[in-house]
Design an enzyme around this catalytic site. Structure first.
Site, PDB file in Angstrom:
ATOM      1  N   HIS A  17       0.824  -1.204   0.000  1.00  0.00           N
ATOM      2  CA  HIS A  17       0.000   0.000   0.000  1.00  0.00           C
ATOM      3  C   HIS A  17       0.864   1.263   0.000  1.00  0.00           C
ATOM      4  CE1 HIS A  17      -3.983  -1.913   1.491  1.00  0.00           C
ATOM      5  NE2 HIS A  17      -3.172  -2.873   1.086  1.00  0.00           N
ATOM      6  N   GLN A 334      12.658  -3.844  -7.510  1.00  0.00           N
ATOM      7  CA  GLN A 334      11.988  -4.673  -8.508  1.00  0.00           C
ATOM      8  C   GLN A 334      11.849  -3.997  -9.869  1.00  0.00           C
ATOM      9  OE1 GLN A 334       9.211  -7.834  -7.476  1.00  0.00           O
ATOM     10  NE2 GLN A 334       7.609  -6.540  -8.370  1.00  0.00           N
ATOM     11  N   HIS A 349       4.005 -14.330  -7.443  1.00  0.00           N
ATOM     12  CA  HIS A 349       2.772 -14.657  -6.729  1.00  0.00           C
ATOM     13  C   HIS A 349       1.574 -13.909  -7.306  1.00  0.00           C
ATOM     14  CE1 HIS A 349       3.939 -10.824  -5.191  1.00  0.00           C
ATOM     15  NE2 HIS A 349       3.011 -10.758  -4.258  1.00  0.00           N
ATOM     16  N   TRP A 352      -0.888  -7.451  -6.937  1.00  0.00           N
ATOM     17  CA  TRP A 352      -1.223  -6.439  -7.936  1.00  0.00           C
ATOM     18  C   TRP A 352      -0.047  -5.525  -8.254  1.00  0.00           C
ATOM     19  CZ3 TRP A 352      -3.787  -6.167 -11.948  1.00  0.00           C
ATOM     20  CH2 TRP A 352      -4.106  -4.964 -12.576  1.00  0.00           C
ATOM     21  N   ASN A 353       0.737  -5.122  -7.267  1.00  0.00           N
ATOM     22  CA  ASN A 353       1.883  -4.262  -7.562  1.00  0.00           C
ATOM     23  C   ASN A 353       2.867  -4.955  -8.499  1.00  0.00           C
ATOM     24  OD1 ASN A 353       1.039  -2.030  -6.093  1.00  0.00           O
ATOM     25  ND2 ASN A 353       2.058  -2.698  -4.221  1.00  0.00           N
ATOM     26  N   SER A 354       3.172  -6.224  -8.220  1.00  0.00           N
ATOM     27  CA  SER A 354       4.095  -6.966  -9.085  1.00  0.00           C
ATOM     28  C   SER A 354       3.516  -7.134 -10.483  1.00  0.00           C
ATOM     29  CB  SER A 354       4.397  -8.340  -8.477  1.00  0.00           C
ATOM     30  OG  SER A 354       5.192  -8.219  -7.319  1.00  0.00           O
ATOM     31  N   GLU A 357       3.621  -3.723 -12.342  1.00  0.00           N
ATOM     32  CA  GLU A 357       5.007  -3.363 -12.643  1.00  0.00           C
ATOM     33  C   GLU A 357       5.533  -4.191 -13.814  1.00  0.00           C
ATOM     34  OE1 GLU A 357       7.299  -3.665  -9.029  1.00  0.00           O
ATOM     35  OE2 GLU A 357       5.895  -2.354  -7.953  1.00  0.00           O
ATOM     36  N   ASP A 373      -6.480 -11.491  -3.700  1.00  0.00           N
ATOM     37  CA  ASP A 373      -6.666 -10.977  -5.064  1.00  0.00           C
ATOM     38  C   ASP A 373      -5.745 -11.645  -6.070  1.00  0.00           C
ATOM     39  OD1 ASP A 373      -4.452  -9.580  -3.783  1.00  0.00           O
ATOM     40  OD2 ASP A 373      -4.410  -8.282  -5.544  1.00  0.00           O
ATOM     41  N   GLN A 374      -4.729 -12.359  -5.601  1.00  0.00           N
ATOM     42  CA  GLN A 374      -3.759 -12.959  -6.518  1.00  0.00           C
ATOM     43  C   GLN A 374      -4.421 -13.976  -7.450  1.00  0.00           C
ATOM     44  OE1 GLN A 374      -0.738 -14.483  -3.839  1.00  0.00           O
ATOM     45  NE2 GLN A 374      -0.670 -12.512  -2.771  1.00  0.00           N
TER      46      GLN A 374
END
Length: 471
Positions: A17, A334, A349, A352-354, A357, A373-374
């Site tokens: 977050h 990252q 995994h 959402w951020n990964s 990006e 959410d994954q």
């Protein structure tokens, strides 16, 4: 001359977050706003390299656990969240009131998900609020529908389920804590989201939902809930890795882990599109059995790899062999890794951020979702955006994906031929569309300007109400 917009920004105190919140603050400031960012004292002290910008101020507050929450168990966590809510609400109330009395009132409070009490406090002062949704719009829609008439269908979908505005979903595509089959320990997460959506329901002034996504990526999902104002303002990614307008904006600035050295230099020694990057985010800890299967897949497929193994994860039996074939680090920057030309794919995994990006960097994915959410993100990656493949189509009796299946997925994405080319072409397409969204005149940039205009109109109605009623 005071700023027309003074935004109070409250992110939930975890890395996933904090990063988008910092980037959101930078965007607001670039459009002329002043931002006060407040998080817990423990998180504030952990963050290294905080952005130092004109018109960005920090006001941390104590949640009663200034050395961090260390306990385990549901009862201990409920005690923590109760204290967090009590102290946080009191802090926000005092801050809103004092700023109004000083003649520098906030024009809006923006809070990230799982902090509904922040909006409840602001409502008591007639202060407009907005929810910074740091997951895809599709996830918001699923949760909204769950709490508005579709819970029985979602808990136990017979084969698949069709929700308004969303693709056909099966049980494996839904947030794990919504299903009847999920462990009872997940019930706490469900209750937190229920509280979040109850807060949206009672809000008299419609709350704007600011989604870290973009119009072209989720056009239907952004309109699936008619009575809420949901707008995309993403991707919330530093400019140097996105639109290039500000090359100095090359970090989120919210690191709570120290990146390892020499990652980029190691990547420089590898051929283009040859490296597999492996990371499961800041929170996820895989069982040792699963780690060993990933290790076997990496060794068997023969591609060079960069693997983030956190300090809290167990030592692998084949560590020496792994370090001969690849590079293992405790943490890394990252975006620097994903934007490097040697990167061939990302085993992730699917947080959402990964995911976003990777999408911005044009890197295809091998996705191994774990929970929440994954699962939904993985569905979008494989079947909607077609930029990756899932490894979890089958598991053994222990819930483990074996190394052979992981290796096969890696070879599909890293190989040559039809499927690999399709994934790379789609990744390139979404990379370009993500950049268009944040350019001047792009959908996300226009939406953010429109949001600030709306905040200004709402604030101009009566900035003195909160002082008069709460003095």
């Amino acid at each position: 001359m005071p700023h027309r917009h003074h935004i109070l920004l409250i992110p939930y105190p975890v890395q996933g977050h904090i990063n988008p919140a910092f980037q959101f603050a930078k965007r607001l400031i670039s459009l002329g706003a002043h931002v006060t960012l407040s998080t817990t004292l423990h998180m504030h002290n952990r963050i290294t390299h905080k952005p130092t910008l004109p018109n960005l101020s920090y006001l941390p507050f104590s949640d009663g656990y200034d050395d961090g929450f260390q306990s385990t168990g549901t009862d201990a966590y409920l005690l923590y969240t109760s204290e967090f809510k009590r102290r946080g609400s009191e802090f926000i109330a005092n801050l809103i009131l004092s700023n109004s009395q000083k003649g520098t009132p906030f024009t809006c409070l923006v809070y990230s998900l799982l902090l509904p009490w922040a909006a409840e406090t602001a409502r008591g002062f007639h202060l407009p609020t907005a929810l910074l949704w740091v997951q895809p719009a599709t996830m918001f829609d699923i949760l909204y529908h769950y709490f508005h008439g579709y819970s029985e269908s979602i808990k136990n979908p017979s084969v698949s389920i069709k929700l308004p505005g969303l693709p056909l979903l099966s049980a494996r595509d839904l947030p794990s804590f919504l299903l009847d089959t999920c462990p009872s320990s997940y019930a706490l997460m469900l209750s937190f989201f229920e509280e979040q959506f109850k807060e949206l329901d009672v809000e008299t002034n419609p709350t704007t939902i600011l989604v870290n996504s973009f119009e072209a990526l989720e056009p239907d999902a952004l309109r699936a809930v008619e009575n809420l104002n949901m707008i995309s303002i993403g991707p919330l990614i530093p400019s140097a890795f996105l639109d290039g307008k500000d090359p100095t904006d090359n970090s989120f600035g919210g690191h709570i882990f120290q990146p390892s050295n020499n990652c980029v230099e190691w990547l420089d020694s590898k051929q283009e599109n040859s490296v597999v990057y492996v990371s499961f985010g800041s929170l996820c800890v895989l069982p040792k059995k699963q780690m060993e299967e990933i290790a076997r897949a990496l060794l068997d497929c023969g591609f060079p790899f960069l693997w983030v193994i956190k300090e809290k994860e167990e030592e692998l039996n084949c560590r020496e062999e792994l370090e001969e074939k690849g590079k293992i680090v405790k943490w890394c920057s990252q975006l620097e890794i994903l934007s490097h030309p040697s990167l061939g794919c990302f085993l992730t995994h699917c947080g959402w951020n990964s995911t976003i990006e990777s999408l911005v960097s044009g890197v295809p994915l091998v996705v191994f979702p774990q929970w929440a959410d994954q699962m939904t993100n993985a569905k979008l990656v494989e079947d909607v955006w077609k930029i990756g493949v899932r490894v979890d189509h089958k598991m053994n009796q222990d819930g483990i994906v074996i190394g052979e299946d992981i290796r096969n997925c890696l070879e599909v994405v890293m190989g040559s031929g039809g499927k690999c080319e399709e994934l790379r072409e789609n990744s390139k397409k979404w990379k370009e569309l993500s950049r268009e969204a944040v350019k001047e005149g792009g959908s996300s940039e226009n939406n953010l300007r429109g949001f600030l205009d709306l905040v200004g109109l709402n604030h101009d109605v009566d900035v003195s109400l909160c002082v008069a009623e709460n003095a």
